[in-house]
Design a protein around this motif. Structure first.
Motif, PDB file in Angstrom:
ATOM      1  N   ALA A  60      -5.552 -14.618   4.769  1.00  0.00           N
ATOM      2  CA  ALA A  60      -5.055 -15.675   3.881  1.00  0.00           C
ATOM      3  C   ALA A  60      -3.600 -16.029   4.165  1.00  0.00           C
ATOM      4  O   ALA A  60      -3.060 -16.946   3.543  1.00  0.00           O
ATOM      5  CB  ALA A  60      -5.211 -15.237   2.424  1.00  0.00           C
ATOM      6  N   GLY A  61      -2.962 -15.292   5.074  1.00  0.00           N
ATOM      7  CA  GLY A  61      -1.576 -15.570   5.422  1.00  0.00           C
ATOM      8  C   GLY A  61      -0.560 -14.857   4.563  1.00  0.00           C
ATOM      9  O   GLY A  61       0.636 -15.170   4.622  1.00  0.00           O
ATOM     10  N   GLY A  62      -1.008 -13.881   3.773  1.00  0.00           N
ATOM     11  CA  GLY A  62      -0.095 -13.133   2.916  1.00  0.00           C
ATOM     12  C   GLY A  62       0.708 -12.099   3.683  1.00  0.00           C
ATOM     13  O   GLY A  62       0.523 -11.902   4.895  1.00  0.00           O
ATOM     14  N   THR A  63       1.599 -11.420   2.967  1.00  0.00           N
ATOM     15  CA  THR A  63       2.484 -10.412   3.554  1.00  0.00           C
ATOM     16  C   THR A  63       2.030  -9.023   3.122  1.00  0.00           C
ATOM     17  O   THR A  63       1.674  -8.809   1.959  1.00  0.00           O
ATOM     18  CB  THR A  63       3.937 -10.640   3.099  1.00  0.00           C
ATOM     19  N   ILE A  64       2.069  -8.063   4.051  1.00  0.00           N
ATOM     20  CA  ILE A  64       1.612  -6.696   3.769  1.00  0.00           C
ATOM     21  C   ILE A  64       2.714  -5.706   4.132  1.00  0.00           C
ATOM     22  O   ILE A  64       3.230  -5.725   5.249  1.00  0.00           O
ATOM     23  CB  ILE A  64       0.344  -6.357   4.573  1.00  0.00           C
ATOM     24  N   VAL A  65       3.061  -4.834   3.198  1.00  0.00           N
ATOM     25  CA  VAL A  65       4.058  -3.795   3.419  1.00  0.00           C
ATOM     26  C   VAL A  65       3.437  -2.463   3.025  1.00  0.00           C
ATOM     27  O   VAL A  65       2.767  -2.363   1.993  1.00  0.00           O
ATOM     28  CB  VAL A  65       5.334  -4.050   2.588  1.00  0.00           C
ATOM     29  N   VAL A  66       3.647  -1.434   3.833  1.00  0.00           N
ATOM     30  CA  VAL A  66       3.092  -0.118   3.515  1.00  0.00           C
ATOM     31  C   VAL A  66       4.197   0.930   3.464  1.00  0.00           C
ATOM     32  O   VAL A  66       5.249   0.783   4.089  1.00  0.00           O
ATOM     33  CB  VAL A  66       2.012   0.314   4.536  1.00  0.00           C
ATOM     34  N   GLN A  67       3.928   1.985   2.724  1.00  0.00           N
ATOM     35  CA  GLN A  67       4.876   3.090   2.627  1.00  0.00           C
ATOM     36  C   GLN A  67       4.915   3.864   3.934  1.00  0.00           C
ATOM     37  O   GLN A  67       3.890   4.041   4.606  1.00  0.00           O
ATOM     38  CB  GLN A  67       4.468   4.020   1.482  1.00  0.00           C
ATOM     39  N   ASP A  68       6.092   4.356   4.302  1.00  0.00           N
ATOM     40  CA  ASP A  68       6.223   5.113   5.544  1.00  0.00           C
ATOM     41  C   ASP A  68       5.664   6.520   5.387  1.00  0.00           C
ATOM     42  O   ASP A  68       5.485   7.027   4.287  1.00  0.00           O
ATOM     43  CB  ASP A  68       7.680   5.141   6.017  1.00  0.00           C
ATOM     44  N   ARG A  69       5.374   7.137   6.512  1.00  0.00           N
ATOM     45  CA  ARG A  69       4.770   8.466   6.507  1.00  0.00           C
ATOM     46  C   ARG A  69       5.681   9.518   5.898  1.00  0.00           C
ATOM     47  O   ARG A  69       5.246  10.378   5.136  1.00  0.00           O
ATOM     48  CB  ARG A  69       4.397   8.870   7.940  1.00  0.00           C
ATOM     49  N   ASP A  70       6.966   9.480   6.241  1.00  0.00           N
ATOM     50  CA  ASP A  70       7.880  10.530   5.812  1.00  0.00           C
ATOM     51  C   ASP A  70       7.981  10.640   4.296  1.00  0.00           C
ATOM     52  O   ASP A  70       8.153  11.730   3.760  1.00  0.00           O
ATOM     53  CB  ASP A  70       9.273  10.298   6.402  1.00  0.00           C
TER      54      ASP A  70
ATOM     55  N   VAL B 224       0.859  -1.186   0.000  1.00  0.00           N
ATOM     56  CA  VAL B 224       0.000   0.000   0.000  1.00  0.00           C
ATOM     57  C   VAL B 224       0.894   1.233   0.000  1.00  0.00           C
ATOM     58  O   VAL B 224       1.658   1.461   0.937  1.00  0.00           O
ATOM     59  CB  VAL B 224      -0.941   0.025   1.218  1.00  0.00           C
ATOM     60  N   LEU B 225       0.777   2.022  -1.062  1.00  0.00           N
ATOM     61  CA  LEU B 225       1.566   3.249  -1.195  1.00  0.00           C
ATOM     62  C   LEU B 225       0.719   4.470  -0.848  1.00  0.00           C
ATOM     63  O   LEU B 225      -0.468   4.364  -0.562  1.00  0.00           O
ATOM     64  CB  LEU B 225       2.119   3.359  -2.612  1.00  0.00           C
ATOM     65  N   THR B 226       1.333   5.625  -0.889  1.00  0.00           N
ATOM     66  CA  THR B 226       0.720   6.895  -0.535  1.00  0.00           C
ATOM     67  C   THR B 226      -0.657   7.101  -1.178  1.00  0.00           C
ATOM     68  O   THR B 226      -0.882   6.712  -2.316  1.00  0.00           O
ATOM     69  CB  THR B 226       1.662   8.051  -0.925  1.00  0.00           C
ATOM     70  N   GLY B 227      -1.546   7.720  -0.436  1.00  0.00           N
ATOM     71  CA  GLY B 227      -2.871   8.000  -0.974  1.00  0.00           C
ATOM     72  C   GLY B 227      -3.827   8.476   0.092  1.00  0.00           C
ATOM     73  O   GLY B 227      -3.670   8.162   1.277  1.00  0.00           O
ATOM     74  N   MET B 228      -4.844   9.224  -0.322  1.00  0.00           N
ATOM     75  CA  MET B 228      -5.866   9.707   0.597  1.00  0.00           C
ATOM     76  C   MET B 228      -6.894   8.613   0.866  1.00  0.00           C
ATOM     77  O   MET B 228      -7.123   7.745   0.031  1.00  0.00           O
ATOM     78  CB  MET B 228      -6.569  10.934   0.014  1.00  0.00           C
ATOM     79  N   GLY B 229      -7.514   8.673   2.026  1.00  0.00           N
ATOM     80  CA  GLY B 229      -8.576   7.746   2.340  1.00  0.00           C
ATOM     81  C   GLY B 229      -8.090   6.457   2.971  1.00  0.00           C
ATOM     82  O   GLY B 229      -6.986   6.377   3.516  1.00  0.00           O
ATOM     83  N   ARG B 230      -8.932   5.415   2.866  1.00  0.00           N
ATOM     84  CA  ARG B 230      -8.659   4.136   3.517  1.00  0.00           C
ATOM     85  C   ARG B 230      -8.751   2.962   2.543  1.00  0.00           C
ATOM     86  O   ARG B 230      -8.864   1.811   2.957  1.00  0.00           O
ATOM     87  CB  ARG B 230      -9.656   3.933   4.676  1.00  0.00           C
ATOM     88  N   ASP B 231      -8.737   3.252   1.249  1.00  0.00           N
ATOM     89  CA  ASP B 231      -8.807   2.169   0.268  1.00  0.00           C
ATOM     90  C   ASP B 231      -7.606   1.240   0.447  1.00  0.00           C
ATOM     91  O   ASP B 231      -6.465   1.696   0.495  1.00  0.00           O
ATOM     92  CB  ASP B 231      -8.831   2.748  -1.152  1.00  0.00           C
TER      93      ASP B 231
END
Length: 353
Positions: A304-314, A286-293
Motif C-alpha cells: 500500500a506504500g506505507g512505512t515500516i519500522v522495526v525494533q533492533d535486535r539489541d 513491529v516491536l519485540t516478540g516471538m514468532g512471525r506475527d
C-alpha cells in the motif's frame, strides 16, 4: 569466582542463572531444575534483592529468576536496580503474586522484565513446572543466538502518516512504554496497538498505556469512531481492524477470524486492515516478540506504500517478530524503541505533505 569482564557474557557458552527468592524451598527446587537441565549453569541462589545486587557487582549472569514478594525490598521495587546491575541480564519474574491479578504482572513487564511465570505453592514444585520454567529460559536464550542485521539510520525526515499501528509480543510492554514516552501530545494521529495478552489483562494494559503515553487510551470495540490523539488497544479476544463508514469517518471493527499465525489478537490482520484504510499514510511498527506475527501484515503495508519500522535486535527481548520483517527486507528503519518514538515526534501534524 568469575569476575565481570566486557567479554564475559559473549565468551560463555552456557547461560548462567541467578535465583532471587526468599523461600528456601523455592530456591532449592528451581536450583535442581537449572542444574539438572544440562543447558544452564546455576550462578547462585539468594534470599533477597540486596544480596543479589551485591552479587551482580562481582558476577555476570544471563538470567535472573526473581520473586516479587521478599523481605527488606520487594522484587518489583528492586527490578530497575537489578536490570541495571545485571548489565544485560534478562529477568524472568517467577512469583505466586503474578496470579493475583494482572496489575503487578504488567508493572513488572513495563519496568523491563522479559517475562513472567506463576510460581506454584510450596510443595507443588512438580516436574511440569520445571519443564515450563526451562522452556521459558530456552526461548529467551534463543534470542541471543539470532544474527543481528545492520541497523538502518534514523529517518531524519520521516514520511507523512495519518495513523500509527504497533504490534508486539514478548517484551513488548516495556518497549511500547519506551516508545510512547517519546511521543509528545502534538502528535495527534491515532495509535493502534496489538499486544499479545490474555483477555483478562486488557483493562490493566490499557490503563498502563494511558499512563506512560500521557494521552487517552481505550480498548477498541465494534464500530467505535477513531478520534485524533487516542490510543486504541486490541481486546484480548479479537483482532483490531478499521473500516470507512458511510459518513466518511473511520471506525473500528473487531474480528475473530483465523489469522496466519494463529494469534488472537494478531498483528497481521490489524496491519492489513489499516493498510487498506490509510494506504501510503500508515506507519507500521513491529516491536519485540516471538514468532512471525506482523510479517504478512507488513507485506500489505509495503504494497500500500506505507512505512515500516522495526525494533533492533539489541534492545529486543526476542527478535522474532521484528527480525522476520527485517530479514524479509520490508523494514524502512531498524531502531530502538526510544529512537522510533523520536522519529514519530519529528513528524508533527503541521509537517504533513
Amino acid at each position: 569466582m568469575i569476575r565481570r569482564t566486557d567479554s564475559a557474557l559473549a565468551d560463555r557458552r552456557v547461560p548462567r542463572v541467578l535465583i532471587v527468592d526468599d523461600s528456601a524451598v523455592a530456591r532449592a527446587a528451581m536450583s535442581r531444575f537449572i542444574t539438572g537441565s544440562g543447558r544452564f549453569e546455576l550462578a547462585g541462589a539468594l534470599p533477597d534483592a540486596l544480596r543479589a545486587l551485591a552479587f551482580l557487582r562481582k558476577e555476570a549472569v544471563d538470567f535472573i529468576l526473581l520473586d516479587l514478594v521478599m523481605p527488606h525490598q520487594s522484587g518489583i521495587d528492586a527490578l530497575p536496580e537489578l536490570l541495571k546491575a545485571g548489565a544485560g541480564a534478562r529477568v524472568l519474574v517467577v512469583s505466586s503474586s503474578a496470579a493475583e491479578g494482572a496489575a503487578v504482572t504488567l508493572r513488572a513487564l513495563a519496568l523491563g522484565a522479559a517475562d513472567t511465570l506463576v510460581k506454584p505453592s510450596i510443595g507443588a514444585f512438580a516436574s511440569r513446572f520445571g519443564e515450563t520454567l526451562l522452556a521459558r529460559l530456552d526461548l529467551l536464550a534463543a534470542h541471543g543466538e539470532n544474527r543481528a542485521l545492520p541497523r538502518r539510520a534514523t529517518v531524519i525526515t520521516p514520511p507523512p502518516f495519518d495513523a500509527i499501528a504497533i504490534g508486539a509480543s514478548t517484551g513488548g510492554i516495556h518497549a511500547l512504554a519506551s516508545l510512547l514516552e517519546q511521543v509528545p501530545a502534538s502528535v495527534t494521529q491515532p495509535i493502534f496497538v496489538t499486544q499479545h495478552l490474555p483477555p483478562s489483562f486488557s483493562p490493566f494494559f490499557a490503563a498502563q498505556v494511558g499512563v506512560f503515553a500521557k494521552r487517552p487510551c481505550a480498548i477498541a470495540h465494534e464500530r467505535r469512531r477513531v478520534v485524533e490523539g487516542e490510543v486504541l488497544i486490541a481486546p484480548g479476544d479479537a483482532h483490531l481492524l478499521t473500516a470507512m463508514q458511510a459518513d466518511g469517518h473511520i471506525a473500528t471493527h473487531l474480528s475473530q477470524a483465523p489469522s496466519p499465525t494463529g494469534n488472537l489478537p494478531s498483528v497481521d490482520p490489524m496491519f492489513t486492515s489499516l493498510a487498506q484504510t490509510y494506504g501510503s499514510r500508515l506507519l507500521a511498527v513491529v516491536l519485540t516478540g516471538m514468532g512471525r506475527d506482523g510479517l504478512e501484515g507488513a507485506r500489505a503495508v509495503r504494497a500500500a506504500g506505507g512505512t515500516i519500522v522495526v525494533q533492533d535486535r539489541d534492545s529486543s527481548v526476542v527478535w522474532g517478530m521484528p527480525g522476520a520483517v527485517a530479514e524479509a527486507g520490508l523494514a524502512d528503519a531498524v531502531l530502538a524503541p526510544r529512537e522510533i518514538g523520536a522519529m514519530i515526534a519529528a513528524r508533527r501534524p503541521g509537517l504533513r505533505a
